[in-house]
Scaffold this active site. Structure first.
Site, PDB file in Angstrom:
ATOM      1  N   SER A  91     114.305  -4.159  23.594  1.00 29.14           N
ATOM      2  CA  SER A  91     114.519  -3.011  22.814  1.00 29.14           C
ATOM      3  C   SER A  91     113.459  -2.216  22.297  1.00 29.14           C
ATOM      4  CB  SER A  91     115.594  -3.394  21.663  1.00 29.14           C
ATOM      5  OG  SER A  91     115.501  -2.516  20.731  1.00 29.14           O
ATOM      6  N   GLY A  92     113.174  -0.969  22.146  1.00 31.90           N
ATOM      7  CA  GLY A  92     112.123  -0.410  21.782  1.00 31.90           C
ATOM      8  C   GLY A  92     111.986  -0.363  20.068  1.00 31.90           C
ATOM      9  N   SER A  93     113.116  -0.165  19.565  1.00 27.56           N
ATOM     10  CA  SER A  93     113.085  -0.087  18.016  1.00 27.56           C
ATOM     11  C   SER A  93     113.020  -1.696  17.752  1.00 27.56           C
ATOM     12  CB  SER A  93     114.282   0.265  17.466  1.00 27.56           C
ATOM     13  OG  SER A  93     115.676  -0.077  18.256  1.00 27.56           O
ATOM     14  N   THR A 260     114.779   2.320  24.264  1.00 28.00           N
ATOM     15  CA  THR A 260     115.324   2.331  25.529  1.00 28.00           C
ATOM     16  C   THR A 260     115.989   3.777  25.964  1.00 28.00           C
ATOM     17  OG1 THR A 260     117.014   1.045  24.812  1.00 28.00           O
ATOM     18  CG2 THR A 260     115.392  -0.050  25.904  1.00 28.00           C
TER      19      THR A 260
END
Length: 343
Positions: A91-93, A260
């Site tokens: 997950s990017g965040s 994402t």
């Protein structure tokens, strides 16, 4: 208060999505890799995820990131991601928030200017670039997972909506990508509940209709994500902007556009010939927050054109706290939790 019934947390957010970083209180989990420890947590200790994402301690719109020892000596720390849908491998965040937390906690000492280090996610090593100014972490850039288009411009009948056109990208999970305007949305905050209802119906229909398989990972479960796409605005040469909203099944519209989700959008724009390596896309959320995705390179893997990308955002620390776990509370289920608490 019993010491073994407390957890140490650093609550953070990136783009409005709250990630609760568990910094202490959990015993070392079985497994030789971060991925194996994630699978143990998923299969034998899901109580931690449910404790921190359900009442009275949390809400499903939050995420949880458990810091664990990295199995690769090049990584400063490992982390396991937990969301309402389960255990995404990336997950990017959450990566932006975890990178911010390890800097603020001193696990990685802060250095002025740009510094580089690695974290280990269940998907593998992640390169991190942090920008620090006067001791403040101003930005985190992290690698997105290699992303590709699995399905382009399919359609499906959705109860109450009719025929819906969608594409499917993989960017750390499978994403349905839909045009917001085609579904009557401008992607403003007052549409949030209708966006959630619409996305729920579409995802349920797709899940009932078909499954998806990653070209190396195989079956990674039912499609859990949907990304609403607004019109693309060209801001400058090689720089684009689009309103966006990401849905996580069941029922959650993310506060941010998600890393994402942004990676999935880059894959689609590449597939359609709209961007090239070096170009950037800024996705803007219902709350006017944003992430910047950069297409860094494109390669071919079998039948798929795979997009390598970076995601940039800013994480904020919003709380440091001890969570007291009361197993005699009727709203708390400790059966799948107490065996992983450290004494």
């Amino acid at each position: 208060m019993k010491p073994e019934l407390t957890l140490q947390l650093m609550d953070t957010h990136a783009g409005g999505d709250v990630s609760r970083i568990v910094t202490g209180g959990i015993a070392e989990l079985p497994g030789d890799t971060v991925r194996a420890r994630m699978e143990y947590l998923r299969d034998h200790a899901d109580g931690l995820r449910r404790l921190l994402l359900e009442e009275p301690y949390g809400i499903p719109e939050m995420s949880v990131d458990l810091l664990v020892p990295a199995s690769d000596p090049r990584a400063a720390a490992g982390y396991i991601i937990m969301e309402v849908m389960g255990y995404p491998i990336y997950s990017g965040s959450n990566t932006i928030c975890t990178a911010t937390a390890v800097l603020e906690a001193g696990i990685v000492p802060k250095r002025e200017g740009r510094q580089h280090f690695m974290l280990e996610s269940p998907a593998g090593l992640v390169q991190i670039e942090a920008t620090v100014n006067n001791g403040v972490v101003e930005a985190i850039t992290c690698e997105g997972l290699p992303s590709y288009i699995d399905t382009y411009q399919a359609s499906i009948d959705v109860p109450s909506l009719g025929r819906v056109t969608y594409s499917v990208a993989y960017s750390g999970g499978f994403y349905a990508l839909v045009d917001a305007a085609d579904l009557g949305f401008s992607l403003t905050r007052n549409e949030e509940s209708r966006l959630a209802e619409t996305a729920h119906a579409i995802v349920e229909a797709i899940q009932a209709d078909r499954g998806f398989s990653h070209y190396t990972l195989g079956d990674v479960g039912a499609l859990p994500f949907l990304h609403f796409m607004g019109p693309v605005e060209r801001v400058a040469d090689g720089y684009y902007r689009s309103r966006s909203a990401t849905y996580v099944h069941p029922g959650v519209i993310c506060r941010s556009t998600t890393g994402t989700g942004t990676s999935a959008r880059l894959a689609l724009m590449n597939h359609e010939g709209l961007i090239k390596p070096g170009d950037k896309l800024e996705t803007v959320s219902l709350r006017e927050t944003g992430f910047i995705g950069e297409l860094t390179s494109v390669g071919q893997v079998g039948n798929y054109q795979v997009v390598n990308n970076n995601i940039t955002g800013k994480g904020y620390v919003i709380a440091r706290s001890d969570i007291v776990i009361n197993c005699d509370d009727p709203m708390v289920e400790c059966g799948s939790l107490t065996h992983i608490l450290s004494g």
